[in-house]
Design an enzyme around this catalytic site. Structure first.
Site, short mmCIF file in Angstrom:
data_model
loop_
_atom_site.label_atom_id
_atom_site.label_comp_id
_atom_site.label_asym_id
_atom_site.label_seq_id
_atom_site.Cartn_x
_atom_site.Cartn_y
_atom_site.Cartn_z
N ASP A 16 0.86 -1.18 0.00
CA ASP A 16 0.00 0.00 0.00
C ASP A 16 0.90 1.23 0.00
OD1 ASP A 16 -1.65 2.11 0.60
OD2 ASP A 16 -2.67 1.10 2.26
N ILE A 17 0.75 2.04 -1.01
CA ILE A 17 1.66 3.19 -1.16
C ILE A 17 1.52 4.19 -0.01
CG2 ILE A 17 0.22 4.71 -2.59
CD1 ILE A 17 3.26 4.49 -4.17
N ASN A 30 -5.39 13.18 -11.59
CA ASN A 30 -6.01 13.58 -12.86
C ASN A 30 -5.62 15.03 -13.16
OD1 ASN A 30 -8.10 15.30 -11.48
ND2 ASN A 30 -8.71 13.30 -10.70
N VAL A 39 -5.84 5.00 -6.12
CA VAL A 39 -4.72 5.36 -5.26
C VAL A 39 -4.80 6.84 -4.86
CG1 VAL A 39 -3.05 5.85 -7.11
CG2 VAL A 39 -2.26 4.95 -4.95
N ASP A 40 -5.34 7.66 -5.74
CA ASP A 40 -5.51 9.09 -5.46
C ASP A 40 -6.40 9.29 -4.23
OD1 ASP A 40 -5.32 11.82 -5.89
OD2 ASP A 40 -6.63 11.87 -7.65
N THR A 124 -2.87 2.34 -14.77
CA THR A 124 -3.32 0.96 -15.05
C THR A 124 -4.58 0.54 -14.28
OG1 THR A 124 -1.92 -0.11 -13.38
CG2 THR A 124 -0.95 0.24 -15.55
N TYR A 127 -7.76 4.38 -15.40
CA TYR A 127 -7.37 4.88 -16.72
C TYR A 127 -7.12 3.78 -17.76
CZ TYR A 127 -7.30 9.87 -15.51
OH TYR A 127 -7.65 11.15 -15.16
N1 AR6 Z 1 -1.33 1.63 -3.03
C1 AR6 Z 1 -0.76 1.26 -4.20
N2 AR6 Z 1 -1.45 1.09 -5.34
C2 AR6 Z 1 -2.78 1.30 -5.29
C3 AR6 Z 1 -3.47 1.70 -4.11
C4 AR6 Z 1 -2.67 1.87 -2.94
N3 AR6 Z 1 -3.20 2.23 -1.78
N4 AR6 Z 1 -4.78 1.82 -4.40
C5 AR6 Z 1 -4.94 1.50 -5.71
N5 AR6 Z 1 -3.73 1.18 -6.24
P1 AR6 Z 1 -5.78 4.11 -10.23
P2 AR6 Z 1 -5.14 5.53 -12.74
C6 AR6 Z 1 -3.38 0.76 -7.61
O1 AR6 Z 1 -7.13 3.78 -10.73
O2 AR6 Z 1 -5.43 4.32 -13.54
C7 AR6 Z 1 -8.40 8.45 -9.89
O3 AR6 Z 1 -9.76 8.71 -9.76
C8 AR6 Z 1 -4.48 0.24 -8.50
O4 AR6 Z 1 -4.77 -1.11 -8.15
O5 AR6 Z 1 -5.64 4.59 -8.82
O6 AR6 Z 1 -3.89 6.31 -13.06
C9 AR6 Z 1 -7.61 9.71 -10.24
O7 AR6 Z 1 -8.15 10.83 -9.62
C10 AR6 Z 1 -3.80 0.34 -9.86
O8 AR6 Z 1 -2.92 -0.78 -10.05
O9 AR6 Z 1 -5.05 5.25 -11.16
C11 AR6 Z 1 -7.72 9.76 -11.73
O10 AR6 Z 1 -8.95 10.36 -12.11
C12 AR6 Z 1 -2.94 1.60 -9.73
O11 AR6 Z 1 -2.90 1.89 -8.33
C13 AR6 Z 1 -7.73 8.30 -12.13
O12 AR6 Z 1 -8.20 7.59 -11.00
C14 AR6 Z 1 -3.47 2.82 -10.46
O13 AR6 Z 1 -4.87 2.81 -10.45
C15 AR6 Z 1 -6.34 7.81 -12.45
O14 AR6 Z 1 -6.39 6.48 -12.89
#
Ligand code: AR6
Length: 179
Positions: A16-17, A30, A39-40, A124, A127
């Site tokens: 978990d980051i 975003n 993750v955001d 990933t 998005y």
């Molecule tokens: N620690 C590490 N990785 C994580 C965590 C965590 N706590 N939570 C999720 N992930 P995503 P994107 C992983 O969707 O595709 C948001 O709404 C997750 O499993 O967070 O760049 C933003 O505001 C995946 O492998 O980011 C943008 O609008 C990775 O993090 C949009 O989503 C990225 O998934 C960005 O989408």
């Protein structure tokens, strides 16, 4: 899994980051820097309201393929680097924009004398960027940067789920064999 790139370390772990103790953590934000899910959402929840307050005060959004920096609020990391990866579209610009999101994040580390950063797998999740492709771009971009920038001592990819971890491990094995 851990490798050396010159004198720096590149590491891939599952986790978990928001719990990382690196000096900075990367966020998958975003372009509006408006917060969101994935993750955001997790980073803003754990970091607390000062992150959004600082984003609003300092930046009017962030172009896709770029990044901005804030303090870490209640996180263990001192800084958050909010990177904006592309929404996957299949366009030839996707790889360029994804690579640029990581490179600009690393440049912010250099500029702010940050020597360790943990990244999530940008683009990933919501998005939709295929992890097989995104992992190669992410790792190659970081390796290329580390070769030229020994001031960054450690980059860790923190992958949330075991499949993403596995794909990153395979990509790193391929890239290191190709040296
Ligand atoms: N620690 C590490 N990785 C994580 C965590 C965590 N706590 N939570 C999720 N992930 P995503 P994107 C992983 O969707 O595709 C948001 O709404 C997750 O499993 O967070 O760049 C933003 O505001 C995946 O492998 O980011 C943008 O609008 C990775 O993090 C949009 O989503 C990225 O998934 C960005 O989408």
């Amino acid at each position: 899994m851990k490798i050396n790139v010159q004198k720096s370390i590149l590491e891939i772990v599952q986790g978990d980051i928001t719990q990382q103790e690196t000096e900075a953590i990367g966020n998958a934000a975003n372009a509006a820097l408006a917060g969101g899910g994935g993750v955001d959402g997790a980073i803003h929840r754990t970091g607390g309201p000062t992150l959004m307050a600082e984003l609003k005060a300092k930046y009017k959004g962030c172009p896709t393929g770029s990044a901005v920096i804030t303090g870490g609020g209640n996180l263990k990391a001192k800084y958050v680097i909010h990177a904006v990866g592309p929404r996957y579209s299949g366009s030839p610009k996707d790889p360029e924009l994804l690579s640029s999101a990581y490179r600009k994040s690393l440049e912010l580390c250099t500029q702010n004398k940050i020597s360790s950063i943990a990244f999530p797998s940008i683009s990933t999740g919501i998005y939709g960027y295929p992890v097989e492709e995104a992992s190669r771009i992410a790792l190659k971009t970081v390796m290329d940067y580390l070769k030229e920038h020994p001031e960054i001592k450690m980059v860790r990819f923190v992958l949330f789920d075991s499949n993403t971890l596995k794909v990153y491990q395979e990509a790193l094995t391929e890239l290191t064999n190709a040296f």
